[in-house]
Design a protein around this motif. Sequence first.
Motif, PDB file in Angstrom:
ATOM      1  N   GLN A   1      -5.781  15.041 -11.047  1.00  0.00           N
ATOM      2  CA  GLN A   1      -5.808  16.505 -11.052  1.00  0.00           C
ATOM      3  C   GLN A   1      -6.115  17.029  -9.649  1.00  0.00           C
ATOM      4  OE1 GLN A   1      -8.763  17.044 -14.126  1.00  0.00           O
ATOM      5  NE2 GLN A   1      -7.217  17.421 -15.712  1.00  0.00           N
ATOM      6  N   HIS A   2      -7.064  16.394  -8.989  1.00  0.00           N
ATOM      7  CA  HIS A   2      -7.423  16.799  -7.629  1.00  0.00           C
ATOM      8  C   HIS A   2      -6.219  16.676  -6.700  1.00  0.00           C
ATOM      9  CE1 HIS A   2     -10.036  17.189  -4.037  1.00  0.00           C
ATOM     10  NE2 HIS A   2      -9.193  16.317  -3.504  1.00  0.00           N
ATOM     11  N   ALA A   3      -5.427  15.617  -6.889  1.00  0.00           N
ATOM     12  CA  ALA A   3      -4.261  15.379  -6.036  1.00  0.00           C
ATOM     13  C   ALA A   3      -3.052  16.215  -6.445  1.00  0.00           C
ATOM     14  CB  ALA A   3      -3.898  13.895  -6.066  1.00  0.00           C
ATOM     15  N   GLY A   4      -3.186  17.001  -7.537  1.00  0.00           N
ATOM     16  CA  GLY A   4      -2.088  17.836  -8.006  1.00  0.00           C
ATOM     17  C   GLY A   4      -0.975  17.067  -8.680  1.00  0.00           C
ATOM     18  N   LEU A   5      -1.304  15.890  -9.234  1.00  0.00           N
ATOM     19  CA  LEU A   5      -0.282  15.012  -9.818  1.00  0.00           C
ATOM     20  C   LEU A   5      -0.349  14.911 -11.336  1.00  0.00           C
ATOM     21  CD1 LEU A   5      -0.545  12.031  -7.280  1.00  0.00           C
ATOM     22  CD2 LEU A   5       1.087  13.927  -7.257  1.00  0.00           C
ATOM     23  N   TRP A   6      -1.443  15.361 -11.925  1.00  0.00           N
ATOM     24  CA  TRP A   6      -1.658  15.111 -13.343  1.00  0.00           C
ATOM     25  C   TRP A   6      -0.550  15.686 -14.219  1.00  0.00           C
ATOM     26  CZ3 TRP A   6      -3.522  11.926 -16.554  1.00  0.00           C
ATOM     27  CH2 TRP A   6      -3.751  12.281 -17.887  1.00  0.00           C
ATOM     28  N   SER A   7      -0.161  16.924 -13.998  1.00  0.00           N
ATOM     29  CA  SER A   7       0.850  17.559 -14.849  1.00  0.00           C
ATOM     30  C   SER A   7       2.205  16.855 -14.727  1.00  0.00           C
ATOM     31  CB  SER A   7       1.000  19.042 -14.480  1.00  0.00           C
ATOM     32  OG  SER A   7       1.409  19.186 -13.129  1.00  0.00           O
ATOM     33  N   LYS A   8       2.466  16.235 -13.582  1.00  0.00           N
ATOM     34  CA  LYS A   8       3.737  15.541 -13.371  1.00  0.00           C
ATOM     35  C   LYS A   8       3.757  14.140 -13.991  1.00  0.00           C
ATOM     36  CE  LYS A   8       4.127  17.887  -8.901  1.00  0.00           C
ATOM     37  NZ  LYS A   8       4.201  17.701  -7.417  1.00  0.00           N
TER      38      LYS A   8
ATOM     39  N   SER B   1       0.846  -1.189   0.000  1.00  0.00           N
ATOM     40  CA  SER B   1       0.000   0.000   0.000  1.00  0.00           C
ATOM     41  C   SER B   1       0.883   1.242   0.000  1.00  0.00           C
ATOM     42  CB  SER B   1      -0.899  -0.015   1.232  1.00  0.00           C
ATOM     43  OG  SER B   1      -1.723   1.131   1.272  1.00  0.00           O
ATOM     44  N   HIS B   2       0.475   2.253  -0.767  1.00  0.00           N
ATOM     45  CA  HIS B   2       1.245   3.489  -0.878  1.00  0.00           C
ATOM     46  C   HIS B   2       0.306   4.697  -0.902  1.00  0.00           C
ATOM     47  CE1 HIS B   2       5.221   1.746  -2.020  1.00  0.00           C
ATOM     48  NE2 HIS B   2       4.473   0.776  -2.503  1.00  0.00           N
ATOM     49  N   PRO B   3       0.788   5.861  -0.462  1.00  0.00           N
ATOM     50  CA  PRO B   3       0.010   7.085  -0.691  1.00  0.00           C
ATOM     51  C   PRO B   3       0.021   7.400  -2.183  1.00  0.00           C
ATOM     52  CG  PRO B   3       2.176   7.618   0.183  1.00  0.00           C
ATOM     53  CD  PRO B   3       2.037   6.120   0.273  1.00  0.00           C
ATOM     54  N   ILE B   4      -1.015   8.040  -2.669  1.00  0.00           N
ATOM     55  CA  ILE B   4      -1.125   8.323  -4.099  1.00  0.00           C
ATOM     56  C   ILE B   4       0.049   9.176  -4.591  1.00  0.00           C
ATOM     57  CG2 ILE B   4      -2.473  10.444  -3.856  1.00  0.00           C
ATOM     58  CD1 ILE B   4      -3.201   7.640  -6.400  1.00  0.00           C
ATOM     59  N   SER B   5       0.661   9.947  -3.703  1.00  0.00           N
ATOM     60  CA  SER B   5       1.797  10.794  -4.087  1.00  0.00           C
ATOM     61  C   SER B   5       3.010   9.979  -4.526  1.00  0.00           C
ATOM     62  CB  SER B   5       2.186  11.716  -2.927  1.00  0.00           C
ATOM     63  OG  SER B   5       2.518  10.959  -1.772  1.00  0.00           O
ATOM     64  N   ASP B   6       3.043   8.700  -4.166  1.00  0.00           N
ATOM     65  CA  ASP B   6       4.174   7.855  -4.566  1.00  0.00           C
ATOM     66  C   ASP B   6       4.190   7.588  -6.071  1.00  0.00           C
ATOM     67  OD1 ASP B   6       5.240   7.740  -2.085  1.00  0.00           O
ATOM     68  OD2 ASP B   6       4.957   5.586  -1.771  1.00  0.00           O
ATOM     69  N   LEU B   7       3.145   7.976  -6.776  1.00  0.00           N
ATOM     70  CA  LEU B   7       3.152   7.841  -8.234  1.00  0.00           C
ATOM     71  C   LEU B   7       4.254   8.688  -8.863  1.00  0.00           C
ATOM     72  CD1 LEU B   7      -0.673   7.874  -9.066  1.00  0.00           C
ATOM     73  CD2 LEU B   7       0.891   5.930  -9.283  1.00  0.00           C
ATOM     74  N   THR B   8       4.750   9.668  -8.146  1.00  0.00           N
ATOM     75  CA  THR B   8       5.814  10.521  -8.674  1.00  0.00           C
ATOM     76  C   THR B   8       7.207   9.999  -8.311  1.00  0.00           C
ATOM     77  OG1 THR B   8       5.747  11.948  -6.717  1.00  0.00           O
ATOM     78  CG2 THR B   8       4.349  12.565  -8.590  1.00  0.00           C
ATOM     79  N   GLN B   9       7.273   8.876  -7.596  1.00  0.00           N
ATOM     80  CA  GLN B   9       8.570   8.298  -7.255  1.00  0.00           C
ATOM     81  C   GLN B   9       9.257   7.752  -8.516  1.00  0.00           C
ATOM     82  OE1 GLN B   9      10.103   8.190  -4.145  1.00  0.00           O
ATOM     83  NE2 GLN B   9       8.408   9.511  -3.470  1.00  0.00           N
ATOM     84  N   LYS B  10      10.607   7.743  -8.494  1.00  0.00           N
ATOM     85  CA  LYS B  10      11.366   7.326  -9.679  1.00  0.00           C
ATOM     86  C   LYS B  10      11.091   5.878 -10.088  1.00  0.00           C
ATOM     87  CE  LYS B  10      15.182  10.609  -9.120  1.00  0.00           C
ATOM     88  NZ  LYS B  10      16.652  10.780  -8.918  1.00  0.00           N
ATOM     89  N   TRP B  11      10.765   5.034  -9.120  1.00  0.00           N
ATOM     90  CA  TRP B  11      10.529   3.621  -9.459  1.00  0.00           C
ATOM     91  C   TRP B  11       9.205   3.409 -10.190  1.00  0.00           C
ATOM     92  CZ3 TRP B  11       6.281   1.323  -7.160  1.00  0.00           C
ATOM     93  CH2 TRP B  11       5.782   1.917  -5.988  1.00  0.00           C
ATOM     94  N   VAL B  12       8.333   4.409 -10.195  1.00  0.00           N
ATOM     95  CA  VAL B  12       7.094   4.336 -10.982  1.00  0.00           C
ATOM     96  C   VAL B  12       7.378   4.974 -12.340  1.00  0.00           C
ATOM     97  CG1 VAL B  12       4.652   4.933 -11.112  1.00  0.00           C
ATOM     98  CG2 VAL B  12       5.697   4.467  -8.878  1.00  0.00           C
ATOM     99  N   ARG B  13       7.818   4.163 -13.269  1.00  0.00           N
ATOM    100  CA  ARG B  13       8.146   4.667 -14.606  1.00  0.00           C
ATOM    101  C   ARG B  13       6.894   4.845 -15.455  1.00  0.00           C
ATOM    102  NH1 ARG B  13      11.468  -0.151 -16.477  1.00  0.00           N
ATOM    103  NH2 ARG B  13       9.734  -1.069 -15.307  1.00  0.00           N
ATOM    104  N   TYR B  14       5.956   3.898 -15.354  1.00  0.00           N
ATOM    105  CA  TYR B  14       4.745   3.946 -16.162  1.00  0.00           C
ATOM    106  C   TYR B  14       3.518   3.668 -15.304  1.00  0.00           C
ATOM    107  CZ  TYR B  14       8.033   3.718 -20.025  1.00  0.00           C
ATOM    108  OH  TYR B  14       9.072   3.974 -20.887  1.00  0.00           O
ATOM    109  N   LEU B  15       2.464   4.420 -15.571  1.00  0.00           N
ATOM    110  CA  LEU B  15       1.177   4.273 -14.895  1.00  0.00           C
ATOM    111  C   LEU B  15       0.128   3.900 -15.937  1.00  0.00           C
ATOM    112  CD1 LEU B  15      -0.900   4.685 -12.573  1.00  0.00           C
ATOM    113  CD2 LEU B  15      -0.923   7.124 -13.200  1.00  0.00           C
ATOM    114  N   ALA B  16      -0.574   2.800 -15.721  1.00  0.00           N
ATOM    115  CA  ALA B  16      -1.611   2.353 -16.657  1.00  0.00           C
ATOM    116  C   ALA B  16      -2.965   2.942 -16.271  1.00  0.00           C
ATOM    117  CB  ALA B  16      -1.695   0.830 -16.674  1.00  0.00           C
TER     118      ALA B  16
END
Length: 244
Positions: A148-155, A115-130
């Motif tokens: 977008q709500h989490a402020g992650l979309w642009s990244k 389990s991870h916080p959604i912000s971990d999608l920006t970690q280097k080990w997450v190369r691709y998101l399906a």
Amino acid sequence: MLSSYCLLLFFFVSQPFPALAQTSLTVAAAADLTDLETPLATAFRSEHPKTSVIWVTEASGVLSQQIQNGAPYDVFLSANESFVGKLASSGKVVPSSVVVYATGRLGVLWKDGKSHPISDLTQKWVRYLALPNPKLAPYGAAAVQALQHAGLWSKLQNQIVYAENVRQTLQIFKSGNADAVITSASLLQGRHPDFIPDSWHQPIRQEAAVVASSAHRQAAREFLDFLKSASGQAVFARFGFGHP
């Protein structure tokens, strides 16, 4: 004379009784319902033994276009109310039959199984998101809204791998071609997903309707009534759907 009568009676009694008349419904179902097909069909058949269900599963947008072009379906189970609304406006589904049968949820899986916080999608080990294609799949549109709500979309935009529907999205992840996946929680039962708060995106209200060209409108309406019934809703709840 008596023996002739008895022989005639034996002939008729020994013949097999005609099979019960059968109605076969072709149900065009959104891909997030894949794992529910057998339990829904079984529960429905127990209450309507003369009606069987044949499933055609695809992205809601694809099925909607097929119905618009005259595909011979009896029922449309969409993961998005907008597709049903457009078909009702064009006369391709019966407006009076439209019902909301469930609400969907988004789930996240990570390649390490933790389990991870959604912000971990920006970690280097997450190369691709399906993600499901937001133009075809309501869960894809909801996933974009959540990011977008989490402020992650642009990244994350350059790391997105799109699939046509929620089921194919999960397959991309399972094949190792994505390090994380956001898709329908109904496909993630038993995998312990992280759930995305419903308040982060517009409600995924799943609507259904009888296809206007159906030759089995009565049976189709009975199927929709079943989906809203206690036995139908029990199946949806088992797979993580919310009550309509």
